[in-house]
Scaffold this active site. Structure first.
Site, mmCIF file in Angstrom:
data_model
loop_
_atom_site.group_PDB
_atom_site.id
_atom_site.type_symbol
_atom_site.label_atom_id
_atom_site.label_comp_id
_atom_site.label_asym_id
_atom_site.label_seq_id
_atom_site.Cartn_x
_atom_site.Cartn_y
_atom_site.Cartn_z
ATOM 1 N N ASP A 53 -5.622 2.544 -9.197
ATOM 2 C CA ASP A 53 -5.389 2.541 -7.747
ATOM 3 C C ASP A 53 -4.712 1.231 -7.374
ATOM 4 O O ASP A 53 -4.723 0.271 -8.147
ATOM 5 C CB ASP A 53 -6.711 2.695 -6.996
ATOM 6 C CG ASP A 53 -6.536 3.388 -5.641
ATOM 7 O OD1 ASP A 53 -5.364 3.571 -5.218
ATOM 8 O OD2 ASP A 53 -7.538 3.750 -5.015
ATOM 9 N N ARG A 110 -9.446 12.235 3.285
ATOM 10 C CA ARG A 110 -10.207 11.144 3.893
ATOM 11 C C ARG A 110 -10.671 11.542 5.285
ATOM 12 O O ARG A 110 -9.885 11.987 6.119
ATOM 13 C CB ARG A 110 -9.357 9.869 3.972
ATOM 14 C CG ARG A 110 -10.100 8.684 4.572
ATOM 15 C CD ARG A 110 -9.278 7.407 4.536
ATOM 16 N NE ARG A 110 -9.084 6.898 3.185
ATOM 17 C CZ ARG A 110 -9.982 6.172 2.523
ATOM 18 N NH1 ARG A 110 -11.145 5.882 3.098
ATOM 19 N NH2 ARG A 110 -9.715 5.747 1.303
ATOM 20 N N LYS A 121 -7.370 14.365 -2.749
ATOM 21 C CA LYS A 121 -8.281 13.617 -1.883
ATOM 22 C C LYS A 121 -8.067 13.951 -0.418
ATOM 23 O O LYS A 121 -6.941 14.150 0.031
ATOM 24 C CB LYS A 121 -8.089 12.111 -2.086
ATOM 25 C CG LYS A 121 -9.083 11.249 -1.304
ATOM 26 C CD LYS A 121 -8.893 9.773 -1.580
ATOM 27 C CE LYS A 121 -7.787 9.172 -0.744
ATOM 28 N NZ LYS A 121 -7.730 7.701 -0.842
ATOM 29 N N HIS A 165 0.808 -1.226 0.000
ATOM 30 C CA HIS A 165 0.000 0.000 0.000
ATOM 31 C C HIS A 165 0.835 1.267 0.000
ATOM 32 O O HIS A 165 0.446 2.276 -0.584
ATOM 33 C CB HIS A 165 -0.938 -0.006 1.215
ATOM 34 C CG HIS A 165 -1.882 1.148 1.268
ATOM 35 N ND1 HIS A 165 -2.863 1.348 0.319
ATOM 36 C CD2 HIS A 165 -1.977 2.178 2.135
ATOM 37 C CE1 HIS A 165 -3.544 2.451 0.612
ATOM 38 N NE2 HIS A 165 -3.031 2.964 1.695
#
Length: 313
Positions: free
Chosen positions: A218, A194, A192, A130
């Site tokens: 992504d 979150r 972005k 990730h």
């Protein structure tokens, strides 16, 4: 291949069987049983003594069950005098827990890495972690592959003369830039923010997307909230067509159907790092196999060859 033993946990045996078919070695049997007190016992049912052992197990739902099974497999291999034990982990779920961004929270990515090493892992083969810093959580060598070549090979079948690759956020922009270079197209990224696991806001898209054919890239798609938010921005900005691509198609909580129901999404592309049940698939879904890449990396690890050379091809 001599002196190699490949075992699979219960998380994704289909992928393990495909990898072994490419390696032309048998997938060795594993017996897993649960006692009356709910504890798990694992037995590797093939000789491991002084062999190069590979344990294939993505950490997918149920993550905790699959993690404990992997830890027990590692302990069994060590107890069976394996010469070296490599964890082949196509998806590392705890990689998302990679920083302390709130008071008194655990950094699960580092803790689970320590657990794997303590249980007997000598090496890790991972696919698209990730974030880059997760690589450094392990105190043993890590070979970190990505699926960009497989994804790029799929999209080259289309006319890319009017295409832009779009990353949903700046954190994935580097991977998106690499992917765009493979395709020879420009790149853009969303701004972005979150607020919760399933609540995000993309205020704008940095780059030219009006009138363009978009490939949204992504690393993983779980609930799909980020992708759906990005689709709203792309529509507002006048994107022409949209395709969605990722390495790890987790697609939890009905995300695959929600994305597939978007009329302007032409295609959803992912790899088979995680299992996607046949009953949850949609007509727009295309699954690419990363078994050949993992098999080649395992062959190179076993033979002492360069794994990084895979990215130069």
């Amino acid at each position: 291949m001599r002196d190699i033993a490949v075992f699979s946990g219960s998380a994704h045996p289909e992928l393990a069987a495909e990898i072994c078919a490419h390696l032309e070695v048998p997938l060795r049997p594993v017996r897993t049983q649960r006692f009356a007190n709910d504890c798990i016992e694992v037995q590797l049912q093939a000789n491991c003594r002084q062999r190069d052992v590979f344990l294939i197990q993505p950490l997918v739902t149920p993550v905790q069950e699959n993690l404990v099974e992997l830890l027990l497999m590692l302990d069994a291999a060590r107890g069976a005098s394996a010469a070296r034990t490599t964890v082949v982990m196509p998806h590392y779920a705890y990689a998302r827990s990679d920083k302390k961004d709130a008071p008194r929270i655990s950094i699960g990515g580092r803790l689970v890495a320590d657990l794997l090493v303590a249980a007997g892992a000598n090496r890790v083969l991972a696919m698209t972690l990730h974030s880059p810093q997760v690589h450094g959580f392990f105190s043993v060598p890590v070979d970190h592959l990505h699926a960009l070549r497989e994804l790029a090979g799929h999209f080259r079948q289309y006319d890319l003369g009017n295409t832009t690759v779009v990353s949903p956020d700046l954190g994935n922009a580097k991977e998106a830039s690499h992917f765009a270079r493979l395709l020879g197209v420009p790149v853009a990224a969303g701004a972005k923010q979150r607020f919760a696991d399933d609540k995000v806001t993309i205020s704008s898209v940095i780059g030219e997307v009006a009138g363009r054919d978009i490939i949204v890239l992504d690393d993983e798609i779980a609930k799909g909230s980020t992708v759906l938010e990005l689709l709203d921005r792309l529509r507002e900005l006048g994107a022409r067509t949209i395709r969605v691509a990722c390495t790890h198609g987790l697609f939890s909580s009905g995300a695959l159907k929600r994305i597939g129901d978007q009329p302007d999404v032409l295609e959803i592309v992912c790899t088979n790092t995680v299992p996607i049940p046949a009953g949850e698939r949609v007509p727009k879904l295309k699954i690419l196999s990363i078994a050949p890449a993992l098999a080649e990396a395992m062959r190179r690890i076993h033979n002492g060859e360069s794994v990084s050379a895979l990215f130069d091809a």
